[in-house]
Design a protein around this motif. Structure first.
Motif, PDB file in Angstrom:
ATOM      1  N   GLU A  13       0.856  -1.175   0.000  1.00 54.41           N
ATOM      2  CA  GLU A  13       0.000   0.000   0.000  1.00 54.41           C
ATOM      3  C   GLU A  13       0.899   1.234   0.000  1.00 54.41           C
ATOM      4  N   VAL A  14       0.896   1.971  -1.099  1.00 59.14           N
ATOM      5  CA  VAL A  14       1.752   3.155  -1.178  1.00 59.14           C
ATOM      6  C   VAL A  14       0.985   4.448  -0.899  1.00 59.14           C
ATOM      7  N   ALA A  15      -0.346   4.377  -0.967  1.00 60.67           N
ATOM      8  CA  ALA A  15      -1.167   5.542  -0.614  1.00 60.67           C
ATOM      9  C   ALA A  15      -2.567   5.057  -0.282  1.00 60.67           C
ATOM     10  N   ARG A  16      -3.257   5.825   0.593  1.00 60.63           N
ATOM     11  CA  ARG A  16      -4.627   5.479   0.957  1.00 60.63           C
ATOM     12  C   ARG A  16      -5.321   6.707   1.535  1.00 60.63           C
ATOM     13  N   LEU A  17      -6.631   6.646   1.537  1.00 61.65           N
ATOM     14  CA  LEU A  17      -7.425   7.589   2.315  1.00 61.65           C
ATOM     15  C   LEU A  17      -7.537   7.016   3.731  1.00 61.65           C
ATOM     16  N   ASP A  18      -7.572   7.899   4.708  1.00 63.44           N
ATOM     17  CA  ASP A  18      -7.583   7.476   6.106  1.00 63.44           C
ATOM     18  C   ASP A  18      -8.934   6.890   6.507  1.00 63.44           C
ATOM     19  N   PRO A  36       8.280   5.343  -8.513  1.00 58.42           N
ATOM     20  CA  PRO A  36       8.959   6.544  -9.013  1.00 58.42           C
ATOM     21  C   PRO A  36       7.971   7.716  -9.053  1.00 58.42           C
ATOM     22  N   ASP A  37       8.499   8.918  -8.912  1.00 65.79           N
ATOM     23  CA  ASP A  37       7.646  10.115  -8.889  1.00 65.79           C
ATOM     24  C   ASP A  37       6.732  10.219 -10.107  1.00 65.79           C
ATOM     25  N   TYR A  38       7.263   9.899 -11.296  1.00 64.53           N
ATOM     26  CA  TYR A  38       6.449  10.066 -12.502  1.00 64.53           C
ATOM     27  C   TYR A  38       5.244   9.116 -12.482  1.00 64.53           C
ATOM     28  N   LYS A  39       5.408   7.915 -11.921  1.00 61.57           N
ATOM     29  CA  LYS A  39       4.269   6.997 -11.825  1.00 61.57           C
ATOM     30  C   LYS A  39       3.279   7.473 -10.766  1.00 61.57           C
ATOM     31  N   MET A  40       3.792   7.938  -9.641  1.00 64.18           N
ATOM     32  CA  MET A  40       2.903   8.429  -8.588  1.00 64.18           C
ATOM     33  C   MET A  40       2.084   9.609  -9.101  1.00 64.18           C
ATOM     34  N   LYS A  41       2.703  10.524  -9.834  1.00 65.58           N
ATOM     35  CA  LYS A  41       1.965  11.660 -10.397  1.00 65.58           C
ATOM     36  C   LYS A  41       0.874  11.179 -11.349  1.00 65.58           C
TER      37      LYS A  41
END
Length: 175
Positions: free
Chosen positions: A44-49, A147-152
């Motif tokens: 999990e690299v990002a989520r809503l709380d 990588p930043d470009y994928k996250m963006k």
């Protein structure tokens, strides 16, 4: 009269519960979903709380197919406050067809909620997942970081799908 009231309450409960396996108006589950490629470990690299993950870092989800065709889900995360691993085991089933990325998952007996894969890299290296509404959202990856470009790119897709990306949490994955 009491039978009618009970029946009405049961029907109301069923309608409410069935709403938890729908999809947000702003997303469409991926088609050509291939479960064997999706199985395995995801970070999990990002989520809503949400309360069920609050305070957790190093969160992973591991999916394995069971003999009956359903999917075992093992969510695991490090609780910083308790200094201990927390784990939840659930079961997922396809809502419609097995080639559509819309499953229903349960961690609490007969109560299911939507698990909607609405973006998936062709090589199954990253996925964007929401629940029955856009208040639930995860960016999952086969790698601990992106990588930043994928996250963006993923944040842009999420925002277009109506996800409030300003509220995202980016849990640590360095353990």
């Amino acid at each position: 009269m009491r039978k009618v009231q009970r029946l009405f309450i049961c029907l109301l409960a069923l309608v409410a519960l069935s709403g938890c396996i729908g999809t947000p108006e702003t997303v469409r589950p991926v088609d050509d979903f291939y479960l064997p490629a999706y199985l395995g470990k995801w970070y999990e690299v990002a989520r809503l709380d949400h309360s069920f993950e609050r305070g957790l870092t190093h969160v992973t989800a591991e999916y394995s197919e069971l003999d009956d065709g359903s999917v075992q889900v093992i969510n695991r995360g490090w609780d910083e406050e308790e200094q201990a691993w927390q784990e939840a085991v659930g079961n997922a089933k396809f809502v419609e067809q097995t080639d559509i990325g819309h499953l229903k998952v349960s961690f609490w007996g007969p109560f299911y909620s939507s698990y909607v894969v609405f973006y998936l890299e062709e090589d199954y290296s990253a996925a964007l997942v929401t629940g029955y509404n856009t208040d639930y959202f995860w960016i999952l990856s086969r790698a601990q970081t992106l990588p930043d470009y994928k996250m963006k790119k993923y944040l842009r897709i999420a925002k277009q799908a109506g996800i409030n990306t300003d509220e995202l949490i980016f849990p640590y994955q360095d353990k």
